[in-house]
Design an enzyme around this catalytic site. Structure first.
Site, PDB file in Angstrom:
ATOM      1  N   ASP A  13       0.810  -1.227   0.000  1.00 45.88           N
ATOM      2  CA  ASP A  13       0.000   0.000   0.000  1.00 45.88           C
ATOM      3  C   ASP A  13       0.841   1.274   0.000  1.00 45.88           C
ATOM      4  OD1 ASP A  13      -2.284  -1.705   0.282  1.00 45.88           O
ATOM      5  OD2 ASP A  13      -1.816  -1.849   2.412  1.00 45.88           O
ATOM      6  N   LYS A  16       1.859   2.384  -5.156  1.00 46.51           N
ATOM      7  CA  LYS A  16       2.441   1.905  -6.426  1.00 46.51           C
ATOM      8  C   LYS A  16       1.566   2.286  -7.620  1.00 46.51           C
ATOM      9  CE  LYS A  16       2.503  -2.265  -4.594  1.00 46.51           C
ATOM     10  NZ  LYS A  16       2.401  -2.081  -3.142  1.00 46.51           N
ATOM     11  N   GLY A  40      -4.781  -4.154  -4.562  1.00 45.80           N
ATOM     12  CA  GLY A  40      -5.723  -3.218  -5.170  1.00 45.80           C
ATOM     13  C   GLY A  40      -5.003  -1.928  -5.459  1.00 45.80           C
ATOM     14  N   HIS A  41      -4.910  -1.570  -6.728  1.00 43.04           N
ATOM     15  CA  HIS A  41      -4.263  -0.304  -7.077  1.00 43.04           C
ATOM     16  C   HIS A  41      -5.347   0.716  -7.409  1.00 43.04           C
ATOM     17  CE1 HIS A  41      -0.176  -2.182  -8.331  1.00 43.04           C
ATOM     18  NE2 HIS A  41      -0.495  -2.410  -7.087  1.00 43.04           N
ATOM     19  N   ARG A 143       1.490 -29.115  -6.899  1.00 44.55           N
ATOM     20  CA  ARG A 143       1.406 -29.648  -8.273  1.00 44.55           C
ATOM     21  C   ARG A 143       0.046 -30.245  -8.605  1.00 44.55           C
ATOM     22  NH1 ARG A 143       6.761 -32.345  -6.847  1.00 44.55           N
ATOM     23  NH2 ARG A 143       5.683 -32.009  -4.885  1.00 44.55           N
ATOM     24  N   GLN A 224       1.695  -6.015  -3.372  1.00 43.19           N
ATOM     25  CA  GLN A 224       2.012  -6.128  -1.937  1.00 43.19           C
ATOM     26  C   GLN A 224       3.330  -5.373  -1.652  1.00 43.19           C
ATOM     27  OE1 GLN A 224       1.002  -9.492  -3.388  1.00 43.19           O
ATOM     28  NE2 GLN A 224      -0.990  -8.640  -3.002  1.00 43.19           N
TER      29      GLN A 224
HETATM   30  P1  IMP Z   1      -3.006 -12.787   1.491  1.00 41.12           P
HETATM   31  O1  IMP Z   1      -2.147 -12.141   0.469  1.00 41.12           O
HETATM   32  O2  IMP Z   1      -4.477 -12.545   1.286  1.00 41.12           O
HETATM   33  O3  IMP Z   1      -2.651 -14.227   1.675  1.00 41.12           O
HETATM   34  O4  IMP Z   1      -2.683 -12.096   2.900  1.00 41.12           O
HETATM   35  C1  IMP Z   1      -1.432 -12.279   3.556  1.00 41.12           C
HETATM   36  C2  IMP Z   1      -0.981 -11.000   4.251  1.00 41.12           C
HETATM   37  O5  IMP Z   1      -0.650 -10.040   3.248  1.00 41.12           O
HETATM   38  C3  IMP Z   1      -2.049 -10.334   5.119  1.00 41.12           C
HETATM   39  O6  IMP Z   1      -1.417  -9.697   6.207  1.00 41.12           O
HETATM   40  C4  IMP Z   1      -2.642  -9.284   4.204  1.00 41.12           C
HETATM   41  O7  IMP Z   1      -3.227  -8.213   4.911  1.00 41.12           O
HETATM   42  C5  IMP Z   1      -1.405  -8.851   3.450  1.00 41.12           C
HETATM   43  N1  IMP Z   1      -1.713  -8.292   2.130  1.00 41.12           N
HETATM   44  C6  IMP Z   1      -2.075  -8.957   1.018  1.00 41.12           C
HETATM   45  N2  IMP Z   1      -2.246  -8.110  -0.012  1.00 41.12           N
HETATM   46  C7  IMP Z   1      -1.967  -6.894   0.462  1.00 41.12           C
HETATM   47  C8  IMP Z   1      -1.924  -5.590  -0.140  1.00 41.12           C
HETATM   48  O8  IMP Z   1      -2.161  -5.395  -1.336  1.00 41.12           O
HETATM   49  N3  IMP Z   1      -1.573  -4.572   0.698  1.00 41.12           N
HETATM   50  C9  IMP Z   1      -1.248  -4.764   1.995  1.00 41.12           C
HETATM   51  N4  IMP Z   1      -1.267  -5.951   2.592  1.00 41.12           N
HETATM   52  C10 IMP Z   1      -1.615  -7.008   1.822  1.00 41.12           C
END
Ligand code: IMP
Length: 434
Positions: A13, A16, A40-41, A143, A224
């Protein structure tokens, strides 16, 4: 010619979307290499707001090609919805979007499996986005996953998807999680979706190899953030893919030798969503102030983000892992009202100052920040686009971040719009993005 990775240097967040949008004009291809619709962008163009979860935001630039690489997990129905939204906004999706035939297919039953682990009291809840991302990557590594190429093969897909969903549903039921999934109706919906997506699916590694032969420039867009990387992040409080720069190669089929530079994006402070240690978290009213001024609520889940102060050891580690020497500092204006701003210059664990990022979350949870207090500027920086026009204390603050991390702040963002950006002349950022 240059091929560049731009990625989140913290816990995601970092802004980007805006940066990719800003840089897209300099590149021909904009490529995602990992993650799924957990990212989410948000891009603001004038009055129009776009939230893109799978499609790289560069697609909003006419003539640019957006690529969904093999490293992603793709929910075909979510993707279809996004392509329809883009078409309705006049984007030439057929010309501009290509999806790797090696990307994994994410199913609604992956979400069921995720509910098992997130609700299991015997396991740590990661606080995931509950999109089924982790279980889909588990199936990939196990797999037994289904790839986009399989998705287009009607009979093979129908057989394997029935088997895989039945497996997921059985597991969920064993934990008392009811599914409500009508497998046959879904198979039919997927087959319909497959026909719509078919023209966009191909071997994107060849597409990119051809593009490079033709001298085109590639921009790899990380999702991420570095500290959520499966290998290098704050494991197990991480996502299930390679968010670091290395993922740009494995997640696209572009060899590492073809990637020329990396740019890190960091907020002027820091946030994280979900569980896990957070040494600089501000649990007081100043944390709320940042959350409200910075609109720090998840763009996918709407969850309030945890907010805290700039963490230099974390940023330095991120620069080491990704190899960036220049960064973009975003959301400087969010700090406008503060009297003074703490910055974490180092960690102390069990009374010892440490210079490396601890490997376990148990150690990191013990880290006490070594604070430096910087004066606030108490005036609006919103929309300022020249370095010299920033208040003295704001320049001092950014300069301190550079000193304490050893990374140049080549670009500073002072608002969500494209023009609310300071580009430092003579910076490495300017050279890389010229
Ligand atoms: P997952 O990606 O849904 O498996 O979540 C794993 C961890 O990554 C959690 O702490 C989420 O809040 C974090 N996370 C996943 N996608 C994002 C993002 O786009 N921004 C911030 N945190 C994220």
């Amino acid at each position: 010619m240059s091929n560049i990775v731009i990625l989140g240097a913290q816990w995601g967040d970092e802004g980007k979307g805006k940066l990719v949008d800003l840089l897209a004009d300099h590149f021909d291809y904009i490529i995602r290499y990992q993650g799924g619709h957990n990212a989410g962008h948000t891009i603001l163009i004038g009055e129009r707001k776009f939230v893109l979860r799978l499609v790289p935001s560069g697609i909003l630039h006419p003539g640019k090609t957006a690529i969904i690489g093999n490293g992603l997990v793709v929910d075909p129905l979510a993707l279809l919805e996004e392509t329809e939204q883009l078409r309705a906004a006049g984007v030439d999706v057929d010309q501009q979007l290509r999806i790797s035939n090696r990307a994994q297919v994410l199913l609604p039953s992956h979400r069921l499996v995720e509910k098992i682990s997130e609700a299991n009291p015997a396991k740590v809840a990661i606080g995931t986005t509950l999109r089924g991302i982790g279980p889909c990557y588990e199936d990939k590594a196990g797999r037994r996953g289904i790839r986009m190429a399989d998705f287009l093969d009607r009979e093979y897909f129908a057989d394997t998807v029935r088997g895989l969903m039945a497996d997921h549903i059985t597991k969920a039921r064993a934990f008392g999680i009811e599914d409500g999934i009508d497998v046959e109706a879904l198979v039919a919906r997927y087959q319909e979706a497959a026909e719509k997506l078919r023209p966009l699916v191909c071997d994107t590694a060849y597409v990119l190899a051809g593009a490079m032969r033709d001298g085109k420039n590639l921009l790899f867009e990380g999702a991420q953030g570095t500290m959520l990387d499966l290998d290098h992040g704050t494991y197990p409080f991480v996502t299930s893919s390679s968010a670091c720069a290395g993922g740009a190669s494995t997640g696209t089929g572009v060899p590492p030798t073809k990637i020329n530079a990396v740019i890190g994006i960091s907020k002027a402070y820091i946030t994280r969503v979900g569980g896990g240690p957070f040494p600089t978290e501000a649990l007081d009213a100043r944390g709320d102030l940042i959350r409200n001024r910075g609109r720090e609520f998840g763009s996918v889940t709407g969850r309030p983000r945890r907010c805290g102060w700039f963490d230099a050891p974390l940023l330095k580690y991120s620069a080491t892992l990704n190899g960036f020497e220049t960064m973009v500092v975003t959301k400087l204006d969010v700090l406008d009202e503060l009297d003074e701003i703490p910055v974490c210059a180092g960690y102390r664990i069990d009374g010892k100052t440490i210079s490396e990022m601890p490997a376990t979350v148990r150690e990191l949870a013990k880290a006490e920040p070594v604070w430096e207090m910087l004066p606030g500027w108490k005036s609006s920086t919103e929309g300022i686009s020249e370095w010299d026009k920033l208040p003295n204390a704001a320049r001092q603050y950014v300069t301190f971040l550079e000193e304490v991390t050893g990374v140049e702040a080549g670009c500073i963002s002072t608002g969500p719009e494209r023009n609310q950006t300071v580009r430092r002349s003579g910076s490495l950022f300017e050279k890389i993005t010229r």
